[in-house]
Write a protein that holds these residues in place. Structure first.
Motif, short mmCIF file in Angstrom:
data_model
loop_
_atom_site.label_atom_id
_atom_site.label_comp_id
_atom_site.label_asym_id
_atom_site.label_seq_id
_atom_site.Cartn_x
_atom_site.Cartn_y
_atom_site.Cartn_z
N GLY A 1 0.81 -1.20 0.00
CA GLY A 1 0.00 0.00 0.00
C GLY A 1 0.85 1.26 0.00
N GLU A 2 0.20 2.37 0.25
CA GLU A 2 0.85 3.68 0.22
C GLU A 2 1.07 4.17 1.66
N VAL A 3 2.27 4.71 1.89
CA VAL A 3 2.58 5.24 3.22
C VAL A 3 1.71 6.47 3.46
N ASP A 4 0.88 6.37 4.48
CA ASP A 4 -0.01 7.49 4.81
C ASP A 4 0.64 8.42 5.83
N THR A 5 1.19 7.85 6.91
CA THR A 5 1.90 8.65 7.92
C THR A 5 3.15 7.88 8.36
N LEU A 6 4.16 8.64 8.73
CA LEU A 6 5.38 8.07 9.30
C LEU A 6 5.59 8.72 10.66
N GLU A 7 5.75 7.91 11.69
CA GLU A 7 5.91 8.41 13.05
C GLU A 7 7.36 8.41 13.53
N VAL A 8 8.27 7.90 12.71
CA VAL A 8 9.66 7.77 13.15
C VAL A 8 10.61 8.19 12.03
N GLU A 9 11.88 8.38 12.42
CA GLU A 9 12.97 8.64 11.47
C GLU A 9 14.13 7.69 11.80
N ASN A 10 15.06 7.59 10.89
CA ASN A 10 16.24 6.79 11.17
C ASN A 10 16.96 7.33 12.41
N GLY A 11 17.34 6.41 13.29
CA GLY A 11 18.02 6.80 14.52
C GLY A 11 17.11 6.95 15.72
N ASP A 12 15.79 6.98 15.50
CA ASP A 12 14.86 7.10 16.62
C ASP A 12 14.84 5.79 17.42
N GLN A 13 14.71 5.94 18.74
CA GLN A 13 14.55 4.79 19.63
C GLN A 13 13.06 4.50 19.79
N ASP B 1 5.19 0.57 19.82
CA ASP B 1 5.10 1.95 19.33
C ASP B 1 4.64 1.97 17.88
N LEU B 2 3.85 2.99 17.52
CA LEU B 2 3.38 3.14 16.15
C LEU B 2 4.53 3.62 15.26
N ILE B 3 4.76 2.90 14.19
CA ILE B 3 5.83 3.23 13.24
C ILE B 3 5.27 4.01 12.05
N ALA B 4 4.16 3.51 11.48
CA ALA B 4 3.58 4.14 10.29
C ALA B 4 2.16 3.62 10.10
N THR B 5 1.40 4.32 9.26
CA THR B 5 0.10 3.83 8.79
C THR B 5 0.17 3.70 7.28
N ILE B 6 -0.41 2.62 6.78
CA ILE B 6 -0.35 2.30 5.35
C ILE B 6 -1.78 2.24 4.81
N LYS B 7 -2.01 2.95 3.67
CA LYS B 7 -3.29 2.84 2.97
C LYS B 7 -3.27 1.61 2.08
N ALA C 1 6.08 -1.38 16.24
CA ALA C 1 7.38 -1.98 16.53
C ALA C 1 7.18 -3.33 17.22
N SER C 2 7.88 -4.34 16.74
CA SER C 2 7.76 -5.69 17.32
C SER C 2 8.72 -5.88 18.49
N ARG C 3 9.64 -4.91 18.70
CA ARG C 3 10.59 -5.03 19.79
C ARG C 3 11.21 -3.67 20.07
N ASP C 4 11.94 -3.56 21.15
CA ASP C 4 12.68 -2.33 21.46
C ASP C 4 13.91 -2.23 20.56
N GLY C 5 14.30 -1.00 20.25
CA GLY C 5 15.51 -0.83 19.47
C GLY C 5 15.56 0.50 18.76
N GLU C 6 16.41 0.59 17.75
CA GLU C 6 16.63 1.83 17.00
C GLU C 6 16.21 1.63 15.55
N ILE C 7 15.54 2.64 14.99
CA ILE C 7 15.11 2.57 13.60
C ILE C 7 16.31 2.78 12.67
N ALA C 8 16.40 1.90 11.66
CA ALA C 8 17.49 1.99 10.69
C ALA C 8 16.97 1.59 9.31
#
Length: 284
Positions: free
Chosen positions: A70-82, A87-93, A103-110
């Motif tokens: 689908g199409e990325v509707d919203t993005l809640e994170v950027e690279n490097g975010d913990q 946590d909500l990462i994005a919404t997809i149409k 997020a399926s686990r704790d960590g850093e977005i890359a």
């Protein structure tokens, strides 16, 4: 009168020559003193290392996948975010409606490369969640070096001129296509100084000499297939034959009539002979 002048001049010349000869005899009679620099012999262990190189990777790397393209509707994170698990990462149409990606686990977005309005598929991850609190160091070794390693070994590792301890966590039993065995180790990354893709220089102990007399390598001289050092005793340099047990660039383990605490000549020994009188001076 003329003869008298000539006689006086000759007598003066003889006196001067006699004085010069006496001064020369005095100088020859004096013992030459050679300035030298010394360091103290020590007793301790010396370890001979093998050096190998590895590359850093995230300890874990979890892909963020979508269930439907689908199409990325919203993005809640950027690279490097913990992020934390849930946590909500994005919404997809999608044709079936909006899909929340969490997020399926704790960590850093890359490796987040898509933006709002772009199409995400089910084949490639939207991004990765990586664990950088610990860094994995991967390297390969020959079978001879592999035999020197055990799990839980802590190896001195240099990355960006900073020293770390890498704990061995995995030792491969099957060689890769190059005939080398894969090894993995982990490094604590509390200050977040380490990133994936860095090169690490590892020191693997190959041989250990325990309780040896150790002298600076620069103090050792060789002549006629003999190794020797000059030991200072009673302000004289004593030529002392030694045998070399193991040598590194800066330190050498020896055997001979040298003990911990002896002052060993490290600079000026090229002009010495056995028994030369010396004056110990400090280096720069």
């Amino acid at each position: 009168m003329k003869r008298l002048s000539i006689g006086l001049a000759g007598l003066l010349l003889m006196v001067l020559l006699a004085a010069c000869n006496q001064e020369e005899d005095k100088k020859q009679g004096e013992e030459r003193v050679t300035p030298v620099e010394t360091e103290e012999a020590t007793e301790g262990d010396i370890v001979i290392d093998k050096t190998v190189y590895g590359r850093t990777q995230p300890l874990t790397s979890t892909p963020i996948m979508v269930q439907n393209p689908g199409e990325v509707d919203t993005l809640e994170v950027e690279n490097g975010d913990q992020v934390n698990e849930g946590d909500l990462i994005a919404t997809i149409k999608t044709p079936a409606g909006k899909q929340n990606i969490r997020a399926s686990r704790d960590g850093e977005i890359a490796q987040l490369s898509l933006g709002k309005g772009e199409i995400v598929s089910t084949e490639n991850p939207l991004a990765l969640i990586v664990d950088l609190e610990k860094i994995k160091l991967q390297f390969t070794v020959t079978n001879d070096i592999r035999s020197l390693l055990d799990k839980e070994d802590k190896l001195t590792t240099i990355i960006n001129d900073k020293e770390y301890k890498a704990k061995v966590t995995s030792i491969g039993t099957i060689p890769d296509d190059t005939g080398l065995y894969p090894i993995e180790a982990t490094i604590e990354n509390k200050d977040n100084d380490l990133l994936p893709g860095m090169t690490g220089k590892l020191h693997i102990p190959e041989k250990r000499i325990d309780s040896a007399v150790i002298v600076p390598t620069e103090a050792i001289a060789e002549e006629n297939d003999e190794s020797f050092v000059y030991v200072i005793r009673d302000n004289k340099a004593v030529r002392t034959i030694v045998s070399i047990k193991e040598s590194q660039s800066n330190q050498t383990a020896i055997e001979g009539d040298v003990k911990a605490g002896d002052q060993i000549v490290v600079n000026g020994q090229l002009t010495l002979t056995d028994g030369s009188k010396v004056n110990v001076v400090k280096g720069e």
